[in-house]
Design a protein around this motif. Structure first.
Motif, short mmCIF file in Angstrom:
data_model
loop_
_atom_site.label_atom_id
_atom_site.label_comp_id
_atom_site.label_asym_id
_atom_site.label_seq_id
_atom_site.Cartn_x
_atom_site.Cartn_y
_atom_site.Cartn_z
N PHE A 18 0.83 -1.20 0.00
CA PHE A 18 0.00 0.00 0.00
C PHE A 18 0.86 1.25 0.00
N ALA A 19 1.95 1.23 0.77
CA ALA A 19 2.84 2.39 0.83
C ALA A 19 3.44 2.68 -0.53
N ILE A 20 3.81 1.64 -1.26
CA ILE A 20 4.38 1.84 -2.59
C ILE A 20 3.31 2.27 -3.58
N GLY A 21 2.17 1.57 -3.58
CA GLY A 21 1.11 1.89 -4.53
C GLY A 21 0.46 3.23 -4.28
N GLN A 22 -0.11 3.40 -3.07
CA GLN A 22 -0.76 4.67 -2.75
C GLN A 22 0.26 5.79 -2.64
N GLY A 23 1.48 5.45 -2.19
CA GLY A 23 2.52 6.45 -2.10
C GLY A 23 2.89 7.02 -3.46
N SER A 24 2.89 6.17 -4.48
CA SER A 24 3.19 6.66 -5.83
C SER A 24 2.11 7.62 -6.31
N ILE A 25 0.84 7.32 -6.01
CA ILE A 25 -0.25 8.24 -6.36
C ILE A 25 -0.08 9.56 -5.62
N PHE A 26 0.27 9.46 -4.34
CA PHE A 26 0.43 10.66 -3.52
C PHE A 26 1.56 11.54 -4.06
N LEU A 27 2.66 10.94 -4.43
CA LEU A 27 3.79 11.72 -4.96
C LEU A 27 3.42 12.39 -6.28
N ALA A 28 2.70 11.67 -7.13
CA ALA A 28 2.27 12.26 -8.41
C ALA A 28 1.33 13.43 -8.17
N GLN A 29 0.43 13.29 -7.20
CA GLN A 29 -0.49 14.39 -6.90
C GLN A 29 0.25 15.57 -6.27
N THR A 30 1.26 15.28 -5.45
CA THR A 30 2.07 16.35 -4.87
C THR A 30 2.75 17.15 -5.98
N TRP A 31 3.22 16.45 -6.99
CA TRP A 31 3.85 17.11 -8.13
C TRP A 31 2.87 18.01 -8.86
N LEU A 32 1.62 17.56 -8.98
CA LEU A 32 0.60 18.38 -9.64
C LEU A 32 0.32 19.64 -8.83
N ILE A 33 0.26 19.52 -7.50
CA ILE A 33 0.05 20.71 -6.67
C ILE A 33 1.22 21.67 -6.85
N HIS A 34 2.42 21.13 -6.88
CA HIS A 34 3.59 21.97 -7.09
C HIS A 34 3.52 22.69 -8.43
N ARG A 35 2.99 22.01 -9.45
CA ARG A 35 2.85 22.62 -10.77
C ARG A 35 1.65 23.55 -10.87
N GLY A 36 0.79 23.52 -9.85
CA GLY A 36 -0.40 24.35 -9.88
C GLY A 36 -1.52 23.78 -10.73
N ALA A 37 -1.44 22.48 -11.05
CA ALA A 37 -2.45 21.82 -11.90
C ALA A 37 -3.59 21.30 -11.04
N LEU A 38 -4.28 22.18 -10.34
CA LEU A 38 -5.34 21.76 -9.43
C LEU A 38 -6.55 21.21 -10.16
N ASP A 39 -6.82 21.69 -11.37
CA ASP A 39 -7.97 21.17 -12.12
C ASP A 39 -7.77 19.71 -12.50
N LEU A 40 -6.56 19.38 -12.99
CA LEU A 40 -6.26 17.98 -13.33
C LEU A 40 -6.26 17.13 -12.07
N LEU A 41 -5.73 17.68 -10.98
CA LEU A 41 -5.73 16.96 -9.71
C LEU A 41 -7.14 16.63 -9.27
N ALA A 42 -8.04 17.61 -9.33
CA ALA A 42 -9.42 17.39 -8.91
C ALA A 42 -10.11 16.38 -9.83
N ALA A 43 -9.89 16.49 -11.15
CA ALA A 43 -10.54 15.58 -12.09
C ALA A 43 -10.06 14.15 -11.86
N PHE A 44 -8.75 13.96 -11.76
CA PHE A 44 -8.23 12.62 -11.55
C PHE A 44 -8.65 12.06 -10.19
N ALA A 45 -8.50 12.87 -9.14
CA ALA A 45 -8.83 12.39 -7.80
C ALA A 45 -10.28 11.96 -7.70
N THR A 46 -11.19 12.73 -8.30
CA THR A 46 -12.61 12.38 -8.26
C THR A 46 -12.88 11.11 -9.04
N HIS A 47 -12.38 11.01 -10.26
CA HIS A 47 -12.66 9.84 -11.10
C HIS A 47 -11.97 8.58 -10.56
#
Length: 420
Positions: A18-47
């Motif tokens: 779980f740490a590896i799997g969910q952690g990889s998702i978390f790191l990718a989402q952290t990168w999106l926040i850093h990039r300011g891509a909140l719309d893509l983050l919201a769309a992906f997270a919801t779907h």
């Protein structure tokens, strides 16, 4: 089977996966926040969140039902029971997957946005493939750690795809949906291959409509026991969208998944020790004390994780600013629910170990309904604080229904004491 790993080993493997799997998702989402891509983050997270919900519905309580049946089987009949349960579960789950796939495609075509119309069709194969997963078989055989190692593949694939799409790809939905489907395809093939390699091949076994019907009834009761909590979380996403807007949804899901990750770790620990709990609760003198003793590690971890999340979330909220500070506040607020949820779920799992699926299902439904009302009302009034309070309320309601219904004297039944 003499070489089966112990419950602690399985729990460690599940947590690591779980740490590896969910952690990889978390790191990718952290990168999106850093990039300011909140719309893509919201769309992906919801779907992605609703895709996981659909996959959970398709599983139809099979991990609990299959694991329980295999745990109670005699040594000479374990393989036969495992095969029959696997194919009964697969038949039931495939039917559910077909219904949900059609519903998802209709939504994407008539009610979804551009992201939905590309993500959903690409992710539908994952729903159909997941009907043949063997997680329950691994759990029943005392090999749940292996199912965790294979299950993380879909998360890793989605995380890689999320990083590749970045903030500019017009095909983000399709790429992310295909990644989910490929991840589940590889996972299911890997599960069946491992079972074959270990001498437990899931060769096709004949199943009857009556057998599938009985399995579906038990599975439905087990599903209803866990589904309301998942529906409550998705309902909170809807409330959050109405109160905080689309950008707020992305930050809410990002922070909420940290607390959810802690709860999932505890679920893995309970899951790894479930066969032992079933056996401990079978004697005539079984008490809920035995159930909590079988899950002692999960309870201690719940206390530690709650305190850790509360301190870490509160500290980051005070020391940081912007989007990350708001996400840290979510972590701190929902940390209490990690402990209350763990205690409530241990009671529910003990009841399931005794075969009282219906009582657990009723408790979960009542908790969900109260949670819906509390989330809507308190969320509108208090925002994130209200959503956190509503979650704790659902845990309390579930525990208050299960305990007197199963573990106290009703009529002529023996009183069972809580020993945790």
């Amino acid at each position: 089977m003499c070489g089966r790993p112990r419950g602690s080993t399985n729990a460690a493997l599940l947590i690591l996966s779980f740490a590896i799997g969910q952690g990889s998702i978390f790191l990718a989402q952290t990168w999106l926040i850093h990039r300011g891509a909140l719309d893509l983050l919201a769309a992906f997270a919801t779907h992605f969140s609703f895709a996981i919900l659909a996959l959970m519905i398709i599983d139809f309580g099979a991990p609990v039902v299959v694991a329980r049946r295999i745990s109670l089987a005699g040594d000479r009949e374990v393989l036969d029971v495992a095969r029959r349960c696997y194919w009964q579960a697969s038949a039931v789950r495939l039917g559910v997957a077909l219904v949900l796939s059609v519903a998802a495609l209709i939504y994407a075509w008539f009610g979804g946005d551009g992201f939905s119309r590309t993500y959903v069709p690409a992710a539908v194969p994952a729903l159909l493939i997941s009907a043949f997963n063997a997680a329950g078989v691994f759990d029943g055989l005392g090999l749940s750690g292996i199912s965790g190692l294979t299950g993380m593949l879909a998360y890793i694939a989605s995380a890689i795809a999320l990083t590749v799409t970045g903030a500019q790809s017009a095909d983000a939905g399709m790429i992310l949906g295909v990644a989910l489907s490929l991840g589940y395809a590889v996972a299911v093939v890997a599960q069946l291959a491992v079972l074959w390699r270990l001498g437990w091949p899931m060769r096709v076994a004949p199943v009857s409509v009556a057998d599938c019907g009985l399995f579906a009834r038990e599975g439905a009761a087990a599903l209803v026991a866990i589904l309301p909590g998942q529906l409550s979380f998705r309902f909170q996403i809807v409330v959050c969208a109405a109160v905080l807007g689309q950008a707020g949804v992305g930050l809410f899901v990002y922070g909420r998944q940290i607390a959810a990750a802690a709860s999932q770790v505890l679920e893995f620990v309970r899951r790894a020790h479930f066969p032992g709990m079933v056996r401990a609760l079978q004697p005539a003198g079984a008490t809920v004390r035995a159930g909590f003793e079988a899950q002692r590690l999960a309870t201690l971890l719940a206390i530690a994780l709650t305190l850790g999340l509360m301190l870490a979330g509160g500290g980051c909220f005070l020391l940081m600013s912007g989007a990350f500070a708001q996400s840290a506040l979510v972590v701190a607020l929902f940390s209490v629910g990690v402990l209350t949820g763990a205690l409530s779920q241990t009671l529910a799992q003990a009841a399931q170990g005794l075969g009282r699926f219906r009582v657990v299902a009723v408790a979960a439904v009542l908790a969900m309904l109260i949670g819906f009302a509390a989330s809507a009302g308190l969320g509108a009034l208090l925002g994130l604080v209200g959503l956190a309070v509503a979650e704790v309320m659902t845990h309390v309601v579930g525990a208050l229904v299960i305990w007197p219904s199963v573990f106290r004297r009703v009529g002529g039944r023996k009183t069972l004491r809580v020993g945790a």
